[in-house]
Design a protein around this motif. Sequence first.
Motif, PDB file in Angstrom:
ATOM      1  N   ASN A  67       0.849  -1.198   0.000  1.00 53.71           N
ATOM      2  CA  ASN A  67       0.000   0.000   0.000  1.00 53.71           C
ATOM      3  C   ASN A  67       0.882   1.245   0.000  1.00 53.71           C
ATOM      4  O   ASN A  67       1.885   1.297   0.705  1.00 53.71           O
ATOM      5  N   ILE A  68       0.456   2.252  -0.772  1.00 58.68           N
ATOM      6  CA  ILE A  68       1.228   3.490  -0.820  1.00 58.68           C
ATOM      7  C   ILE A  68       1.061   4.257   0.492  1.00 58.68           C
ATOM      8  O   ILE A  68      -0.057   4.465   0.960  1.00 58.68           O
ATOM      9  N   THR A  69       2.176   4.646   1.100  1.00 58.80           N
ATOM     10  CA  THR A  69       2.088   5.438   2.327  1.00 58.80           C
ATOM     11  C   THR A  69       2.592   6.861   2.106  1.00 58.80           C
ATOM     12  O   THR A  69       2.431   7.720   2.951  1.00 58.80           O
ATOM     13  N   ASN A 124     -10.888  16.021  -8.460  1.00 60.51           N
ATOM     14  CA  ASN A 124     -11.753  16.884  -7.652  1.00 60.51           C
ATOM     15  C   ASN A 124     -11.017  18.136  -7.174  1.00 60.51           C
ATOM     16  O   ASN A 124     -11.643  19.103  -6.781  1.00 60.51           O
ATOM     17  N   PHE A 157      -5.374   7.659  -6.214  1.00 58.86           N
ATOM     18  CA  PHE A 157      -6.520   8.577  -6.152  1.00 58.86           C
ATOM     19  C   PHE A 157      -7.174   8.440  -4.782  1.00 58.86           C
ATOM     20  O   PHE A 157      -7.304   7.339  -4.257  1.00 58.86           O
ATOM     21  N   GLY A 158      -7.579   9.563  -4.213  1.00 60.42           N
ATOM     22  CA  GLY A 158      -8.238   9.520  -2.905  1.00 60.42           C
ATOM     23  C   GLY A 158      -7.277   9.313  -1.759  1.00 60.42           C
ATOM     24  O   GLY A 158      -7.692   9.084  -0.633  1.00 60.42           O
ATOM     25  N   PHE A 159      -5.954   9.406  -2.024  1.00 58.16           N
ATOM     26  CA  PHE A 159      -4.958   9.223  -0.969  1.00 58.16           C
ATOM     27  C   PHE A 159      -5.111  10.324   0.073  1.00 58.16           C
ATOM     28  O   PHE A 159      -5.091  11.505  -0.259  1.00 58.16           O
ATOM     29  N   MET A 160      -5.273   9.947   1.328  1.00 55.66           N
ATOM     30  CA  MET A 160      -5.476  10.899   2.426  1.00 55.66           C
ATOM     31  C   MET A 160      -6.631  11.854   2.171  1.00 55.66           C
ATOM     32  O   MET A 160      -6.570  13.034   2.551  1.00 55.66           O
ATOM     33  N   ASP A 161      -7.639  11.335   1.525  1.00 61.22           N
ATOM     34  CA  ASP A 161      -8.885  12.070   1.313  1.00 61.22           C
ATOM     35  C   ASP A 161      -8.790  13.208   0.307  1.00 61.22           C
ATOM     36  O   ASP A 161      -9.559  13.269  -0.628  1.00 61.22           O
ATOM     37  N   GLU A 162      -7.851  14.130   0.494  1.00 60.56           N
ATOM     38  CA  GLU A 162      -7.750  15.270  -0.426  1.00 60.56           C
ATOM     39  C   GLU A 162      -6.291  15.496  -0.762  1.00 60.56           C
ATOM     40  O   GLU A 162      -5.438  15.429   0.112  1.00 60.56           O
TER      41      GLU A 162
END
Lengths: 295, 418
Positions: B182-184, B193, B246-251
């Motif tokens: 998983n990408i951290t 967005n 996409f969507g990493f850490m919400d924004e």
Amino acid sequence: MYRSLSVRQKQIVWAWAFLAIPVVFYAVIRFYPTFNAMVISFQDWNLLGDRAWAGWKNYDKLWNDPVFWKVFKNTFVYLLIGTPVSLVVSFAIAYHLDKLRFMHGFLRMLYFLPFMTSAVAMAWVWRWFYQPVPIGLFNNFLAATGIPQIEFLRSTSFALPAILAPAVWAGLGFQVIIFMAGLRAIPRSYYEAARIDGVSNWTVLFEITIPLLKPTIVFIVVFSSIGFLRIFDHVFNMTTGDPGGPLNSTKPLVLMIYQSAFTDFNMGYAAAQTVVLFLILLIVSLVQLRILRDR
Amino acid sequence: MYGIRFKSATVAIGTVLALAAGTAKAEVEIEYWQYFFDARVSAMEQLIENFEAANPDIKVTMTHFPYADYRTKVAAAIPAGEGPDVVQLFYGWLNDYVAANLIQPLPNDAFPPDMIGEEFFPMVGAMRDGDNYWALPTAVRSLALFYNKRLFEEAGIDGPPKTLDELVETAKKLTKTDAAGNITQVGITAGMNAQDHHWFREVLVRQFGGDPYQDDYKTVNYNSDAGVMAAEFYVGLANEHKVTAFGFMDEPQAAFKAGRAGMHIDGSFRIGSLNKTRGLSWGVTELPMNADGMKSNYSSYWVNAITTKAEGEKYDAAVKFMQYVTSDEAMQIWLDVVGELPAKPSVGLTEANANDDVFGPFIRGLAYANTTKFANESAQRQILIDMVQRIDLEGQSAADSIAAAAEAEQKLLDEYYN
């Protein structure tokens, strides 16, 4: 003139004087906007400028809009999963909580707490729970145990249940309290008679408790159905970056109405959707009342 | 709001006292409306103070609203003869405001169109209709590539990338994954967005040899090889090169602020909030060019306009106020307080501003920026969000997804313009 009235007539005058307040309230705050929304649904209006008559254009657009049908389906998925799940879970909790004496008040408070919490705050906390690694609670747990992470909110299949779960949980407290009140209202003598006859617990549940809870069940089903058909705050707050989830997978009708009105400024189209939602709510409520009452 | 009320109360008391003393000159009071954004409000307070000092017979009252209520309030107030004499609006709303008869054109003598055409950055031309300008900006915004200096140092990278290929290579070095894959930490943030939909439309499509729109933004034109290549490049950052999620850490901006992203494309309006982020050491550079050295950028702006409510002496006062808020002095104040770029090259491209470490890349970007004429920005953004998700989540080919997006956007534009 007032003096010449009989006592009975005076009573009627006074009754109407007091009734006038809710009547005026309903006329101005409820019926006038409702009627106005129906008128706007036949018009073109972008909030600025004049309204122009559009005939059935908005309804025609709605019928041919694939997003509307997707949203229509989502709305019923929220209803058809949300209502039975919350009904069964809240009944199970209330049934067992009713028998429990130890810390009864404290437990009841714990179940009621989510109902009092702001839906917005709750939605944002759950949004955080559902994030991918490295911040999301659930996915960090999965990653720590070596299980591949789940894209809860960024998945076309998991996003809707992921949003529905906290919504069900939030409404549970209220339903548990109503169920418990219903359980308390069943006369003890029925249970005593059943015990003397040596009937099993299951029979007691299905032959006494549930049939006598019918009015409670009717109330909760109608109430929670209307709630799920109007679901908005959880969806809106958990998916603000991409309102309505990936490829509209979580968008309910109310969110589509909101977007048409306040981001597209297409008031006529939004009003047409509102009229459709109103009809759905009306039909669903009437059908439920009919089915659950006469049997 | 309290501050303003208090201020107008003190001004009112002062006026009463002055009248009582019999020395006051008749005062014209005009109203200014904008939406609430902290830095914009304090910048405007400063401008109003300076303007009132120079024009003691004019008083300007500012009112601001949450962004969500803004349009509703403006729409309700002006036709009723209430509300602002000078109003702020997004450039993309101009058509709606003109059609609804909410604003009036700027007078030619005070705002000679040819002079404005020469003095302002070219994208302001969108505010011109025939012989008149309808509205003018104080400030404009453009995009640039933010990068995290600490992460660059840690990865042993000496400088930010200059081309798209370098961007991918740099991002690879900055990406970190955990044991499960998983990408951290992302090399570069991604999310249509945020500002990426502008980067895609006006920058990537052009850099891959296309022209995103034709016919004054009324015809969608990115359904071409260039559009498909741009989409493949963009989605490839996540799926092929695995340098982002996409969507990493919400924004995207949250990931960059938290120090979990090496690079991040954003607008000049982000500078203020990044400056407030403790422990983040960031730099900014121009958007990467393509292999042939072609650069592009996207710019947008908010404008001020005189409403149809302003008449007589209020109109004259409103014209004076408009002249002041579009002056060089006002633009410099706006840059210093809000961080938004001056709308005139004469202010923006001064030696000091254009070579500024922070503002420089944005200001240089203005020279080659394009401004999309949106019919409905959020709906058009949604179309590109969906375009990426069809590829990313449903495995649709880039060509099919771009074709579907172009069709949806064309339908939207046709509905708006016809």
